[in-house]
Design a protein around this motif. Sequence first.
Motif, PDB file in Angstrom:
ATOM      1  N   PHE A  62     -37.127 -52.723  -1.472  1.00 25.36           N
ATOM      2  CA  PHE A  62     -38.128 -51.716  -1.174  1.00 25.36           C
ATOM      3  C   PHE A  62     -37.464 -50.352  -1.031  1.00 25.36           C
ATOM      4  CE2 PHE A  62     -39.909 -55.647   0.800  1.00 25.36           C
ATOM      5  CZ  PHE A  62     -40.977 -55.800  -0.080  1.00 25.36           C
ATOM      6  N   THR A  63     -38.063 -49.351  -1.653  1.00 29.83           N
ATOM      7  CA  THR A  63     -37.578 -47.974  -1.573  1.00 29.83           C
ATOM      8  C   THR A  63     -38.744 -47.067  -1.208  1.00 29.83           C
ATOM      9  OG1 THR A  63     -37.960 -47.559  -3.937  1.00 29.83           O
ATOM     10  CG2 THR A  63     -35.798 -48.438  -3.314  1.00 29.83           C
ATOM     11  N   SER A  64     -38.480 -45.769  -1.128  1.00 30.57           N
ATOM     12  CA  SER A  64     -39.546 -44.836  -0.766  1.00 30.57           C
ATOM     13  C   SER A  64     -40.464 -44.513  -1.936  1.00 30.57           C
ATOM     14  CB  SER A  64     -38.942 -43.545  -0.219  1.00 30.57           C
ATOM     15  OG  SER A  64     -38.182 -42.889  -1.229  1.00 30.57           O
ATOM     16  N   SER A  65     -39.930 -44.583  -3.162  1.00 31.22           N
ATOM     17  CA  SER A  65     -40.708 -44.178  -4.336  1.00 31.22           C
ATOM     18  C   SER A  65     -39.947 -44.557  -5.598  1.00 31.22           C
ATOM     19  CB  SER A  65     -40.938 -42.663  -4.337  1.00 31.22           C
ATOM     20  OG  SER A  65     -39.691 -41.993  -4.470  1.00 31.22           O
ATOM     21  N   ALA A  66     -40.623 -44.456  -6.735  1.00 34.42           N
ATOM     22  CA  ALA A  66     -39.940 -44.652  -8.009  1.00 34.42           C
ATOM     23  C   ALA A  66     -38.868 -43.583  -8.204  1.00 34.42           C
ATOM     24  CB  ALA A  66     -40.949 -44.608  -9.158  1.00 34.42           C
ATOM     25  N   THR A  67     -39.127 -42.379  -7.720  1.00 35.00           N
ATOM     26  CA  THR A  67     -38.166 -41.283  -7.863  1.00 35.00           C
ATOM     27  C   THR A  67     -36.836 -41.620  -7.179  1.00 35.00           C
ATOM     28  OG1 THR A  67     -39.999 -39.716  -7.907  1.00 35.00           O
ATOM     29  CG2 THR A  67     -37.817 -38.815  -7.486  1.00 35.00           C
ATOM     30  N   GLU A  68     -36.896 -42.228  -6.009  1.00 37.81           N
ATOM     31  CA  GLU A  68     -35.653 -42.618  -5.337  1.00 37.81           C
ATOM     32  C   GLU A  68     -34.863 -43.611  -6.176  1.00 37.81           C
ATOM     33  OE1 GLU A  68     -33.882 -44.489  -1.174  1.00 37.81           O
ATOM     34  OE2 GLU A  68     -36.031 -44.585  -1.551  1.00 37.81           O
ATOM     35  N   ASN A  69     -35.564 -44.459  -6.908  1.00 37.65           N
ATOM     36  CA  ASN A  69     -34.876 -45.450  -7.751  1.00 37.65           C
ATOM     37  C   ASN A  69     -34.034 -44.794  -8.835  1.00 37.65           C
ATOM     38  OD1 ASN A  69     -36.033 -47.582  -6.295  1.00 37.65           O
ATOM     39  ND2 ASN A  69     -37.845 -47.620  -7.600  1.00 37.65           N
ATOM     40  N   TRP A  70     -34.482 -43.617  -9.326  1.00 36.39           N
ATOM     41  CA  TRP A  70     -33.672 -42.895 -10.309  1.00 36.39           C
ATOM     42  C   TRP A  70     -32.270 -42.657  -9.772  1.00 36.39           C
ATOM     43  CZ3 TRP A  70     -37.640 -38.348 -11.281  1.00 36.39           C
ATOM     44  CH2 TRP A  70     -38.751 -38.835 -11.985  1.00 36.39           C
ATOM     45  N   GLU A  71     -32.218 -42.190  -8.530  1.00 41.28           N
ATOM     46  CA  GLU A  71     -30.927 -41.856  -7.921  1.00 41.28           C
ATOM     47  C   GLU A  71     -30.105 -43.104  -7.650  1.00 41.28           C
ATOM     48  OE1 GLU A  71     -30.125 -40.170  -3.656  1.00 41.28           O
ATOM     49  OE2 GLU A  71     -30.376 -38.477  -5.039  1.00 41.28           O
ATOM     50  N   ILE A  72     -30.738 -44.150  -7.132  1.00 39.69           N
ATOM     51  CA  ILE A  72     -30.032 -45.389  -6.810  1.00 39.69           C
ATOM     52  C   ILE A  72     -29.357 -45.960  -8.053  1.00 39.69           C
ATOM     53  CG2 ILE A  72     -30.334 -47.794  -6.094  1.00 39.69           C
ATOM     54  CD1 ILE A  72     -32.591 -46.763  -4.227  1.00 39.69           C
ATOM     55  N   GLU A 157     -24.450 -56.500 -24.040  1.00 45.87           N
ATOM     56  CA  GLU A 157     -23.393 -56.155 -23.082  1.00 45.87           C
ATOM     57  C   GLU A 157     -23.792 -55.013 -22.151  1.00 45.87           C
ATOM     58  OE1 GLU A 157     -22.932 -53.138 -26.321  1.00 45.87           O
ATOM     59  OE2 GLU A 157     -23.544 -55.252 -26.194  1.00 45.87           O
ATOM     60  N   LYS A 158     -24.874 -54.322 -22.470  1.00 49.89           N
ATOM     61  CA  LYS A 158     -25.265 -53.156 -21.671  1.00 49.89           C
ATOM     62  C   LYS A 158     -26.346 -53.529 -20.653  1.00 49.89           C
ATOM     63  CE  LYS A 158     -24.270 -49.907 -25.444  1.00 49.89           C
ATOM     64  NZ  LYS A 158     -22.963 -49.459 -24.925  1.00 49.89           N
ATOM     65  N   MET A 159     -26.352 -52.793 -19.555  1.00 53.02           N
ATOM     66  CA  MET A 159     -27.427 -52.921 -18.577  1.00 53.02           C
ATOM     67  C   MET A 159     -28.666 -52.225 -19.129  1.00 53.02           C
ATOM     68  SD  MET A 159     -25.914 -54.423 -15.983  1.00 53.02           S
ATOM     69  CE  MET A 159     -27.100 -54.187 -14.698  1.00 53.02           C
ATOM     70  N   ILE A 160     -29.834 -52.769 -18.820  1.00 51.87           N
ATOM     71  CA  ILE A 160     -31.085 -52.116 -19.209  1.00 51.87           C
ATOM     72  C   ILE A 160     -31.925 -51.908 -17.959  1.00 51.87           C
ATOM     73  CG2 ILE A 160     -33.220 -52.290 -20.541  1.00 51.87           C
ATOM     74  CD1 ILE A 160     -31.719 -53.852 -22.637  1.00 51.87           C
ATOM     75  N   ALA A 161     -32.364 -50.653 -17.749  1.00 55.06           N
ATOM     76  CA  ALA A 161     -33.234 -50.295 -16.634  1.00 55.06           C
ATOM     77  C   ALA A 161     -34.563 -49.805 -17.190  1.00 55.06           C
ATOM     78  CB  ALA A 161     -32.589 -49.209 -15.777  1.00 55.06           C
ATOM     79  N   VAL A 162     -35.663 -50.242 -16.587  1.00 52.01           N
ATOM     80  CA  VAL A 162     -36.987 -49.964 -17.142  1.00 52.01           C
ATOM     81  C   VAL A 162     -37.919 -49.372 -16.084  1.00 52.01           C
ATOM     82  CG1 VAL A 162     -38.908 -50.917 -18.483  1.00 52.01           C
ATOM     83  CG2 VAL A 162     -36.647 -51.984 -18.634  1.00 52.01           C
ATOM     84  N   ASP A 163     -38.515 -48.238 -16.415  1.00 51.23           N
ATOM     85  CA  ASP A 163     -39.515 -47.591 -15.576  1.00 51.23           C
ATOM     86  C   ASP A 163     -40.888 -48.154 -15.925  1.00 51.23           C
ATOM     87  OD1 ASP A 163     -41.447 -45.948 -14.455  1.00 51.23           O
ATOM     88  OD2 ASP A 163     -40.430 -44.077 -14.952  1.00 51.23           O
ATOM     89  N   THR A 164     -41.486 -48.866 -14.965  1.00 45.18           N
ATOM     90  CA  THR A 164     -42.834 -49.411 -15.166  1.00 45.18           C
ATOM     91  C   THR A 164     -43.767 -48.910 -14.063  1.00 45.18           C
ATOM     92  OG1 THR A 164     -42.220 -51.422 -13.946  1.00 45.18           O
ATOM     93  CG2 THR A 164     -42.000 -51.488 -16.337  1.00 45.18           C
ATOM     94  N   THR A 165     -43.573 -47.654 -13.685  1.00 47.89           N
ATOM     95  CA  THR A 165     -44.319 -47.085 -12.562  1.00 47.89           C
ATOM     96  C   THR A 165     -45.827 -47.221 -12.740  1.00 47.89           C
ATOM     97  OG1 THR A 165     -42.542 -45.525 -12.096  1.00 47.89           O
ATOM     98  CG2 THR A 165     -44.707 -44.980 -11.234  1.00 47.89           C
ATOM     99  N   SER A 166     -46.330 -47.002 -13.942  1.00 47.94           N
ATOM    100  CA  SER A 166     -47.778 -47.070 -14.150  1.00 47.94           C
ATOM    101  C   SER A 166     -48.197 -48.271 -14.990  1.00 47.94           C
ATOM    102  CB  SER A 166     -48.285 -45.776 -14.799  1.00 47.94           C
ATOM    103  OG  SER A 166     -47.546 -45.470 -15.958  1.00 47.94           O
ATOM    104  N   SER A 167     -47.377 -49.338 -14.972  1.00 45.66           N
ATOM    105  CA  SER A 167     -47.774 -50.551 -15.695  1.00 45.66           C
ATOM    106  C   SER A 167     -47.516 -51.837 -14.915  1.00 45.66           C
ATOM    107  CB  SER A 167     -47.062 -50.626 -17.059  1.00 45.66           C
ATOM    108  OG  SER A 167     -45.655 -50.595 -16.902  1.00 45.66           O
ATOM    109  N   MET A 168     -46.536 -51.843 -13.987  1.00 42.90           N
ATOM    110  CA  MET A 168     -46.275 -53.058 -13.219  1.00 42.90           C
ATOM    111  C   MET A 168     -47.511 -53.441 -12.413  1.00 42.90           C
ATOM    112  SD  MET A 168     -43.275 -53.986 -10.405  1.00 42.90           S
ATOM    113  CE  MET A 168     -41.900 -53.551 -11.476  1.00 42.90           C
ATOM    114  N   ALA A 169     -47.914 -54.716 -12.525  1.00 42.32           N
ATOM    115  CA  ALA A 169     -49.119 -55.285 -11.911  1.00 42.32           C
ATOM    116  C   ALA A 169     -50.380 -54.998 -12.717  1.00 42.32           C
ATOM    117  CB  ALA A 169     -49.314 -54.843 -10.463  1.00 42.32           C
ATOM    118  N   GLY A 170     -50.220 -54.298 -13.851  1.00 41.93           N
ATOM    119  CA  GLY A 170     -51.358 -54.053 -14.733  1.00 41.93           C
ATOM    120  C   GLY A 170     -51.251 -54.806 -16.043  1.00 41.93           C
ATOM    121  N   ILE A 171     -50.012 -55.003 -16.503  1.00 44.79           N
ATOM    122  CA  ILE A 171     -49.747 -55.811 -17.693  1.00 44.79           C
ATOM    123  C   ILE A 171     -48.622 -56.784 -17.372  1.00 44.79           C
ATOM    124  CG2 ILE A 171     -50.510 -54.038 -19.329  1.00 44.79           C
ATOM    125  CD1 ILE A 171     -47.522 -53.439 -19.870  1.00 44.79           C
TER     126      ILE A 171
END
Length: 351
Positions: A62-72, A157-171
């Motif tokens: 749990f974080t404060s926002s999706a924006t905080e996740n960018w930094e993490i 071999e690479k890490m993949i990070a995905v922003d689903t701010t407006s789709s997680m729990a919708g699709i």
Amino acid sequence: MLTFAPGPSKVYDSLPRYMQEAYEKGILSANHRSSVFMNLYQETETLMREKLHMPADYKLLFTSSATENWEIISQSIVQSAGYHIFSGFFGKKWYEYAKYIEPKTFAHKLDADQTVDVANLHIGEEFDLIAITQNETSNATQVRMETIAAIANKYPEKMIAVDTTSSMAGIELDFGLADIWYASVQKCFGLPAGLGILIISPKAVQKAADKGEKGRYNSLNFMLENAATYQTHYTPNVFGIYLLYRVLQDMPEIQHIDQKTKARMRKLEDTIANTASMRMLIQNPEARSSTVMAVSGKEEFIAQVKKEAEKAGMQLGGGYGPLKPTSFRIANFPAITDAEFDKLIAFLKKY
């Protein structure tokens, strides 16, 4: 006023009941080191597996926002540099945040109607993380799961990070395709703003351990150390976590929500396509979002439609950034009822 804004968006109608329950159960005063909170955390994580199909070995944070996740992500996981694939404002903002931390970060900017050409995608060894904005709220575009799968297959071999701010729990998302997924609850989860979700794989956990970044309140290793016993690294939004828990309890499994979301979007697309005056901002159906629709037109016409919608008791989302005067956006989120959606469709058909 019924809102179709894409965030903060309409909350579930059951929210007042959840709020009263939280008060009556003493959740609002629960200490985040207590068994009450630890049980809540564990049960919420279990529901994420049951309802959203989060893999058994992935961890919920749990974080404060999706924006905080960018930094993490940049401070705690990226070891060399990130390669960011995006088409809109929020993907660009993620890239800019990452670039402040690691100047070698690269921007792969797509046109709004453009899809990722995986066959001709060349990501060098100097990049150890691929960042994908899966659903771009600002211009109503998306990257499909098939595309993410192709990228993952090409660069295992690479890490993949995905922003689903407006789709997680919708699709339905195939979490196994990537190592890091994140969202905020004020969109498809149908909750008030103020809580971010970060989901990470065992590979991402190990990457964070290898980097060994520590010393910040939101250092991922510090967060994981607390999460091992279902605690948090700081005093969290316990109320928000409880509301998330209750929404997850009551919602259908994600495959059923996914089916309904996509059926609704097809109905919305057909409605707009059959109007005389409206045009979908994203013409390429392969690039068009399933959870956010953007409609474009002349500035005077867009202002008129939004004003008439308000008279009818509905708020349409404004366009974003440079698109603000010439477009409006419609949220296709699960908290919107069928009757409310049909009211919107009837309104749009007048044009």
